[in-house]
Design a protein around this motif. Structure first.
Motif, PDB file in Angstrom:
ATOM      1  N   GLU A 161       0.979  -1.293   0.039  1.00 58.47           N
ATOM      2  CA  GLU A 161       0.208   0.097   0.070  1.00 58.47           C
ATOM      3  C   GLU A 161       0.929   0.968   0.022  1.00 58.47           C
ATOM      4  O   GLU A 161       0.529   2.215  -0.582  1.00 58.47           O
ATOM      5  CB  GLU A 161      -0.932   0.033   1.199  1.00 58.47           C
ATOM      6  CG  GLU A 161      -2.278   1.023   1.279  1.00 58.47           C
ATOM      7  CD  GLU A 161      -2.901   0.683   2.431  1.00 58.47           C
ATOM      8  OE1 GLU A 161      -2.468   0.954   3.518  1.00 58.47           O
ATOM      9  OE2 GLU A 161      -4.189   0.126   2.274  1.00 58.47           O
ATOM     10  N   ARG A 162       2.046   1.272   0.659  1.00 60.46           N
ATOM     11  CA  ARG A 162       2.834   2.331   0.679  1.00 60.46           C
ATOM     12  C   ARG A 162       4.432   1.935   0.828  1.00 60.46           C
ATOM     13  O   ARG A 162       4.706   0.669   1.547  1.00 60.46           O
ATOM     14  CB  ARG A 162       2.587   3.300   1.864  1.00 60.46           C
ATOM     15  CG  ARG A 162       3.382   4.389   1.886  1.00 60.46           C
ATOM     16  CD  ARG A 162       2.473   5.645   2.621  1.00 60.46           C
ATOM     17  NE  ARG A 162       1.837   5.514   4.075  1.00 60.46           N
ATOM     18  CZ  ARG A 162       2.508   5.729   5.310  1.00 60.46           C
ATOM     19  NH1 ARG A 162       3.622   6.424   5.109  1.00 60.46           N
ATOM     20  NH2 ARG A 162       2.101   5.328   6.260  1.00 60.46           N
ATOM     21  N   LYS A 163       5.385   2.331   0.502  1.00 63.06           N
ATOM     22  CA  LYS A 163       6.803   2.013   0.512  1.00 63.06           C
ATOM     23  C   LYS A 163       7.431   3.491   0.857  1.00 63.06           C
ATOM     24  O   LYS A 163       7.309   4.460   0.132  1.00 63.06           O
ATOM     25  CB  LYS A 163       7.189   1.585  -0.877  1.00 63.06           C
ATOM     26  CG  LYS A 163       8.810   1.107  -0.634  1.00 63.06           C
ATOM     27  CD  LYS A 163       9.043   0.657  -2.058  1.00 63.06           C
ATOM     28  CE  LYS A 163      10.575   0.371  -2.102  1.00 63.06           C
ATOM     29  NZ  LYS A 163      10.907  -0.204  -3.183  1.00 63.06           N
ATOM     30  N   GLU A 164       8.144   3.266   1.947  1.00 63.93           N
ATOM     31  CA  GLU A 164       8.747   4.600   2.547  1.00 63.93           C
ATOM     32  C   GLU A 164      10.020   4.514   3.181  1.00 63.93           C
ATOM     33  O   GLU A 164      10.174   3.493   4.041  1.00 63.93           O
ATOM     34  CB  GLU A 164       7.723   5.106   3.663  1.00 63.93           C
ATOM     35  CG  GLU A 164       8.049   6.508   4.116  1.00 63.93           C
ATOM     36  CD  GLU A 164       7.098   6.935   5.477  1.00 63.93           C
ATOM     37  OE1 GLU A 164       7.553   7.927   6.519  1.00 63.93           O
ATOM     38  OE2 GLU A 164       5.778   6.523   5.419  1.00 63.93           O
ATOM     39  N   TYR A 174       4.084  -0.831   3.568  1.00 64.69           N
ATOM     40  CA  TYR A 174       2.821  -1.192   4.346  1.00 64.69           C
ATOM     41  C   TYR A 174       2.187  -2.175   3.610  1.00 64.69           C
ATOM     42  O   TYR A 174       1.828  -1.906   2.438  1.00 64.69           O
ATOM     43  CB  TYR A 174       2.307   0.263   4.309  1.00 64.69           C
ATOM     44  CG  TYR A 174       2.912   1.210   5.533  1.00 64.69           C
ATOM     45  CD1 TYR A 174       2.414   1.536   6.600  1.00 64.69           C
ATOM     46  CD2 TYR A 174       4.188   1.888   5.053  1.00 64.69           C
ATOM     47  CE1 TYR A 174       2.964   2.473   7.612  1.00 64.69           C
ATOM     48  CE2 TYR A 174       4.727   2.706   5.815  1.00 64.69           C
ATOM     49  CZ  TYR A 174       4.254   3.018   7.144  1.00 64.69           C
ATOM     50  OH  TYR A 174       4.889   3.968   7.958  1.00 64.69           O
ATOM     51  N   ARG A 219       2.997  -3.744   8.895  1.00 64.95           N
ATOM     52  CA  ARG A 219       4.183  -2.880   8.393  1.00 64.95           C
ATOM     53  C   ARG A 219       5.681  -3.605   8.758  1.00 64.95           C
ATOM     54  O   ARG A 219       6.030  -4.061   9.858  1.00 64.95           O
ATOM     55  CB  ARG A 219       4.316  -1.451   9.044  1.00 64.95           C
ATOM     56  CG  ARG A 219       5.456  -0.556   8.577  1.00 64.95           C
ATOM     57  CD  ARG A 219       5.515   0.820   9.040  1.00 64.95           C
ATOM     58  NE  ARG A 219       6.412   0.495  10.467  1.00 64.95           N
ATOM     59  CZ  ARG A 219       6.640   1.731  11.199  1.00 64.95           C
ATOM     60  NH1 ARG A 219       6.181   2.884  10.742  1.00 64.95           N
ATOM     61  NH2 ARG A 219       6.983   1.308  12.492  1.00 64.95           N
ATOM     62  N   HIS A 239       7.356  -2.525  -5.285  1.00 64.80           N
ATOM     63  CA  HIS A 239       7.133  -1.210  -5.139  1.00 64.80           C
ATOM     64  C   HIS A 239       5.557  -0.884  -4.758  1.00 64.80           C
ATOM     65  O   HIS A 239       4.707  -2.044  -4.867  1.00 64.80           O
ATOM     66  CB  HIS A 239       7.105  -0.507  -6.654  1.00 64.80           C
ATOM     67  CG  HIS A 239       8.346  -0.531  -7.509  1.00 64.80           C
ATOM     68  ND1 HIS A 239       9.720  -0.037  -6.869  1.00 64.80           N
ATOM     69  CD2 HIS A 239       8.952  -1.372  -8.306  1.00 64.80           C
ATOM     70  CE1 HIS A 239      10.478  -0.238  -7.508  1.00 64.80           C
ATOM     71  NE2 HIS A 239      10.230  -1.298  -8.607  1.00 64.80           N
ATOM     72  N   GLU A 240       5.317   0.236  -4.850  1.00 62.38           N
ATOM     73  CA  GLU A 240       3.697   0.296  -4.337  1.00 62.38           C
ATOM     74  C   GLU A 240       2.812  -0.339  -5.275  1.00 62.38           C
ATOM     75  O   GLU A 240       2.958   0.002  -6.525  1.00 62.38           O
ATOM     76  CB  GLU A 240       3.368   1.812  -3.930  1.00 62.38           C
ATOM     77  CG  GLU A 240       4.157   2.526  -2.935  1.00 62.38           C
ATOM     78  CD  GLU A 240       3.869   4.001  -2.563  1.00 62.38           C
ATOM     79  OE1 GLU A 240       2.903   4.432  -3.441  1.00 62.38           O
ATOM     80  OE2 GLU A 240       4.366   4.514  -1.608  1.00 62.38           O
TER      81      GLU A 240
END
Length: 399
Positions: A161-164, A174, A219, A239-240
């Motif tokens: 859902e998210r990559k940070e 995430y 996460r 990736h996302e």
């Protein structure tokens, strides 16, 4: 059924295992992985290459042989093995393959004069006993995971859902389930495992859950390891929007409830399970001392969120130690420069009473770091049963 005579034979092999256990298990792994490629995903090839996995197995076999008459004396070892097996989805059909390779390795390494038919029969019975215990315990966990709210069995599809980026080396992923249904709750300190295709080969890796459970997402925060095929794959090719196969949470290194002051000590990416522990502990009134060590400010992940929590919670103190001194003009200064030692811990932990520091201490990081922390905690009077730690890779001794 393991007879009294067979128990005596197994116990008598302990000196042989002490002198040549690693050679035996190295040969065992060579047979197993060369002749049974279907089990390779269950083993970390990097841990094979550096000898960690053979050493861990040798230690486990030795402990089992020593305590064949008193399996309850193995303490947490059985729970740790079950957690690792469940995380990677070891199944009952894997045990006969492993057992046959282990018995063959014993015969080939020790030779027929030592590894007689009686010795092989005794070890076959001992292995069957251990396999029966582990299969039963693992089946119970698989059933529990499948039947719990948000639970499942085997692999489940999750979307990134998210990559940070959290630092120059660590990135968070995430993960949300593709089916949009709730996810299984977990204990702070546990991890999930991923099943991945890397270069056309199936691999499985476990990663600590780095945020408190919320019932919707997970996460994980992954360090890019030099030469690490899986970590580099995640950083560069996931990736996302990417979909990953995820196994349910597992792990025996979990935060116990209590009122004693809590000390969380981490080095490098060892910070990840302590983050979920920290969030859970902040919901209580117990004092928390959070100690993190990093090479430099550039690779120090999660400093901002931790500093923000310290501003909000009076019972929470945090301390940072960097190996390299940062530039003088940066605001991100550590509390100490160098390597964590007993003097630093003495300053940053709650004071002792009658030479005893009555705290619950959890720590995780590179093995040399963990060895130093364990020695220091003992020297500072922390009771042995209040010292808890986990290995990211195969378990080994810190003594």
């Amino acid at each position: 059924m393991l007879t009294t005579a067979q128990k005596s034979i197994v116990t008598a092999t302990v000196p042989l295992l002490e002198s040549g256990g690693e050679a035996l298990t190295t040969h065992f792994y060579r047979i197993l992985l060369d002749e049974h490629p279907e089990v390779r995903p269950l083993f970390n090839q990097a841990s094979q290459a550096n000898g960690e996995q053979p050493r861990a197995l040798a230690n486990g076999v030795l402990m089992y042989a020593r305590h064949i008459d008193r399996l309850d004396a193995l303490g947490d070892l059985a729970a740790q093995i079950v957690s690792k097996h469940v995380a990677l989805q070891v199944l009952p059909e894997h045990y006969p393959v492993v057992g046959a390779c282990l018995l063959r390795a014993i015969r080939e390494v020790l030779g027929a004069e030592i590894a007689t038919d009686a010795v092989i029969d005794a070890w076959a019975a001992a292995y069957d006993q251990l396999a029966t215990i582990l299969i039963g315990a693992e089946a119970a966990v698989y059933d529990q995971n499948a039947n719990a709210p948000g639970g499942w069995r085997g692999a489940r599809a999750f979307r990134v859902e998210r990559k940070e980026a959290e630092s120059a080396e660590i990135t968070s992923f995430y993960l949300a389930p593709v089916d949009l249904q709730p996810v299984l709750d977990f204990e702070p300190g546990q991890y999930i495992s991923l099943r991945l295709d890397v270069g056309g080969e199936e691999v499985r890796r476990s990663y600590s859950l780095s945020a408190a459970p919320n019932g919707r997402t997970y996460r994980i925060s992954v360090k890019r390891e030099r030469g690490g095929a899986v970590s580099n794959h995640l950083h560069d090719h996931v990736h996302e929007g990417s979909t990953l196969e995820v196994f349910p949470p597992s792990g025996a290194f979990t935060l116990s409830k209590g009122e004693r002051p809590l000390v969380l000590i981490s080095g490098g990416v060892g910070i990840t399970p302590t983050l979920a522990m920290l969030e859970a502990a902040l919901e209580t009134e117990r004092p928390i001392h959070f100690i993190h060590c990093a090479r430099s400010n550039d690779v120090h992940a999660f400093r901002g969120p931790i500093d923000a929590l310290a501003e909000k919670h009076a019972q929470f103190e945090r301390f940072y130690c960097y190996e390299e001194a940062p530039h003088a003009d940066t605001d991100a200064q550590p509390h100490a420069v160098g390597r964590l030692d007993v003097e630093m811990l003495a300053q940053w932990m709650p004071p002792s009473t009658d030479d005893v520091r009555d705290v619950d201490a959890y720590f995780l990081g590179p093995k040399p770091f963990m060895q130093q922390v364990k020695r220091s905690l003992r020297a500072l009077g922390v009771p042995e049963h209040q010292i808890r730690y986990e290995f990211f890779g195969p378990a080994s001794s810190l003594d």
